[in-house]
Design a protein around this motif. Structure first.
Motif, PDB file in Angstrom:
ATOM      1  N   ALA A 134       0.834  -1.210   0.000  1.00 47.28           N
ATOM      2  CA  ALA A 134       0.000   0.000   0.000  1.00 47.28           C
ATOM      3  C   ALA A 134       0.864   1.254   0.000  1.00 47.28           C
ATOM      4  O   ALA A 134       0.510   2.260  -0.619  1.00 47.28           O
ATOM      5  N   ARG A 135       2.005   1.193   0.692  1.00 48.86           N
ATOM      6  CA  ARG A 135       2.897   2.357   0.710  1.00 48.86           C
ATOM      7  C   ARG A 135       3.647   2.539  -0.599  1.00 48.86           C
ATOM      8  O   ARG A 135       4.049   3.652  -0.928  1.00 48.86           O
ATOM      9  N   THR A 192      -7.504   4.993  -3.686  1.00 45.61           N
ATOM     10  CA  THR A 192      -7.831   4.086  -2.584  1.00 45.61           C
ATOM     11  C   THR A 192      -8.399   4.856  -1.404  1.00 45.61           C
ATOM     12  O   THR A 192      -9.444   4.482  -0.852  1.00 45.61           O
ATOM     13  N   ASN A 193      -7.735   5.923  -1.015  1.00 43.13           N
ATOM     14  CA  ASN A 193      -8.208   6.720   0.120  1.00 43.13           C
ATOM     15  C   ASN A 193      -9.543   7.402  -0.177  1.00 43.13           C
ATOM     16  O   ASN A 193     -10.390   7.510   0.704  1.00 43.13           O
ATOM     17  N   PHE A 194      -9.738   7.846  -1.410  1.00 39.68           N
ATOM     18  CA  PHE A 194     -11.006   8.464  -1.779  1.00 39.68           C
ATOM     19  C   PHE A 194     -12.141   7.446  -1.721  1.00 39.68           C
ATOM     20  O   PHE A 194     -13.230   7.746  -1.218  1.00 39.68           O
ATOM     21  N   LEU A 195     -11.899   6.236  -2.228  1.00 38.55           N
ATOM     22  CA  LEU A 195     -12.931   5.200  -2.177  1.00 38.55           C
ATOM     23  C   LEU A 195     -13.251   4.803  -0.739  1.00 38.55           C
ATOM     24  O   LEU A 195     -14.411   4.576  -0.393  1.00 38.55           O
ATOM     25  N   LYS A 196     -12.226   4.746   0.109  1.00 39.00           N
ATOM     26  CA  LYS A 196     -12.461   4.460   1.527  1.00 39.00           C
ATOM     27  C   LYS A 196     -13.316   5.566   2.157  1.00 39.00           C
ATOM     28  O   LYS A 196     -14.246   5.282   2.913  1.00 39.00           O
ATOM     29  N   LEU A 197     -12.985   6.796   1.849  1.00 40.07           N
ATOM     30  CA  LEU A 197     -13.745   7.926   2.378  1.00 40.07           C
ATOM     31  C   LEU A 197     -15.192   7.885   1.900  1.00 40.07           C
ATOM     32  O   LEU A 197     -16.119   8.152   2.663  1.00 40.07           O
ATOM     33  N   LEU A 221     -15.293  -3.943   5.370  1.00 46.66           N
ATOM     34  CA  LEU A 221     -15.602  -3.152   4.187  1.00 46.66           C
ATOM     35  C   LEU A 221     -14.355  -2.559   3.537  1.00 46.66           C
ATOM     36  O   LEU A 221     -14.237  -2.517   2.311  1.00 46.66           O
ATOM     37  N   LEU A 222     -13.411  -2.083   4.358  1.00 45.43           N
ATOM     38  CA  LEU A 222     -12.295  -1.326   3.806  1.00 45.43           C
ATOM     39  C   LEU A 222     -11.047  -2.156   3.519  1.00 45.43           C
ATOM     40  O   LEU A 222     -10.272  -1.812   2.631  1.00 45.43           O
ATOM     41  N   HIS A 223     -10.833  -3.231   4.244  1.00 39.25           N
ATOM     42  CA  HIS A 223      -9.637  -4.048   4.013  1.00 39.25           C
ATOM     43  C   HIS A 223      -9.626  -4.664   2.607  1.00 39.25           C
ATOM     44  O   HIS A 223      -8.595  -4.610   1.931  1.00 39.25           O
ATOM     45  N   PRO A 224     -10.734  -5.236   2.127  1.00 34.85           N
ATOM     46  CA  PRO A 224     -10.714  -5.772   0.761  1.00 34.85           C
ATOM     47  C   PRO A 224     -10.442  -4.708  -0.300  1.00 34.85           C
ATOM     48  O   PRO A 224      -9.823  -4.998  -1.327  1.00 34.85           O
ATOM     49  N   LEU A 225     -10.866  -3.494  -0.045  1.00 32.94           N
ATOM     50  CA  LEU A 225     -10.614  -2.402  -0.984  1.00 32.94           C
ATOM     51  C   LEU A 225      -9.107  -2.152  -1.115  1.00 32.94           C
ATOM     52  O   LEU A 225      -8.568  -2.116  -2.225  1.00 32.94           O
ATOM     53  N   THR A 226      -8.441  -2.028   0.008  1.00 33.20           N
ATOM     54  CA  THR A 226      -6.989  -1.834  -0.007  1.00 33.20           C
ATOM     55  C   THR A 226      -6.289  -3.049  -0.591  1.00 33.20           C
ATOM     56  O   THR A 226      -5.358  -2.928  -1.392  1.00 33.20           O
ATOM     57  N   LEU A 227      -6.739  -4.210  -0.203  1.00 32.06           N
ATOM     58  CA  LEU A 227      -6.126  -5.458  -0.650  1.00 32.06           C
ATOM     59  C   LEU A 227      -6.157  -5.593  -2.167  1.00 32.06           C
ATOM     60  O   LEU A 227      -5.141  -5.915  -2.792  1.00 32.06           O
ATOM     61  N   ASN A 228      -7.285  -5.314  -2.770  1.00 32.08           N
ATOM     62  CA  ASN A 228      -7.421  -5.484  -4.213  1.00 32.08           C
ATOM     63  C   ASN A 228      -6.726  -4.389  -5.009  1.00 32.08           C
ATOM     64  O   ASN A 228      -6.219  -4.645  -6.096  1.00 32.08           O
ATOM     65  N   LEU A 229      -6.688  -3.176  -4.477  1.00 32.84           N
ATOM     66  CA  LEU A 229      -5.997  -2.112  -5.197  1.00 32.84           C
ATOM     67  C   LEU A 229      -4.471  -2.210  -5.045  1.00 32.84           C
ATOM     68  O   LEU A 229      -3.736  -1.727  -5.900  1.00 32.84           O
ATOM     69  N   ALA A 230      -4.005  -2.833  -3.973  1.00 30.67           N
ATOM     70  CA  ALA A 230      -2.561  -3.000  -3.767  1.00 30.67           C
ATOM     71  C   ALA A 230      -2.044  -4.308  -4.345  1.00 30.67           C
ATOM     72  O   ALA A 230      -0.836  -4.560  -4.335  1.00 30.67           O
ATOM     73  N   ARG A 231      -2.921  -5.154  -4.847  1.00 28.75           N
ATOM     74  CA  ARG A 231      -2.523  -6.480  -5.327  1.00 28.75           C
ATOM     75  C   ARG A 231      -1.415  -6.476  -6.374  1.00 28.75           C
ATOM     76  O   ARG A 231      -0.507  -7.306  -6.297  1.00 28.75           O
TER      77      ARG A 231
END
Length: 120
Positions: free
Chosen positions: A29-30, A40-45, A78-88
C-alpha cells in the motif's frame, strides 16, 4: 479480475503467516503510485461517508448505538478488501522486500509457512 476478500486467499501471500501478510500488504500500500493511493483513500472515504450517512438516519438512541457498534465491527470488513485489491499488483515486490528485510534482521518466523494443526 478476481476480487479477494481475505489476504489468506491471495496466492502471492500463501507462504506467509498472518503477521507477515499484514506487513506485506502495508508495504504494498505504501509503494503504490500516488494517484492509486489517492484513489484508494477516496474510495475508503466514500464508503465511510455512505456508512455514516446511513447511521444518521437511524431513529432512537438505542438503535443508533447498536448501529454504531455494528459499523465499528464491519469497518475492517468493508475497507480491508478495498486496499487489498488495489494493492494487489504491488504485492509480489512487497513480498520480496519483506523477505529481504526478514533475512537481514534474522527474523525468519513470518516467512515460514504455518504448520498444520495436529490431525489435519
Amino acid at each position: 479480475m478476481k476480487l479477494y476478500w481475505s489476504a489468506r486467499k491471495i496466492p502471492e501471500l500463501a507462504p506467509f503467516r498472518a503477521t507477515g501478510r499484514a506487513q506485506i500488504i502495508q508495504l504494498a500500500a505504501r509503494t503504490m503510485p500516488l494517484p492509486r493511493r489517492y484513489l484508494t483513500n477516496f474510495l475508503k472515504l466514500l464508503v465511510l461517508a455512505a456508512l455514516f450517512w446511513q447511521l444518521v438516519t437511524v431513529e432512537g438512541w438505542g438503535l443508533r448505538i447498536l448501529a454504531l457498534l455494528a459499523a465499528g465491527l464491519f469497518y475492517p470488513l468493508l475497507l480491508h478488501p478495498l486496499t487489498l485489491n488495489l494493492a494487489r499488483p504491488y504485492l509480489k515486490d512487497a513480498a520480496e522486500q519483506f523477505q529481504q528485510q526478514a533475512a537481514a534482521t534474522g527474523e525468519d518466523d513470518d516467512t515460514k509457512p504455518p504448520t498444520p494443526p495436529p490431525g489435519a
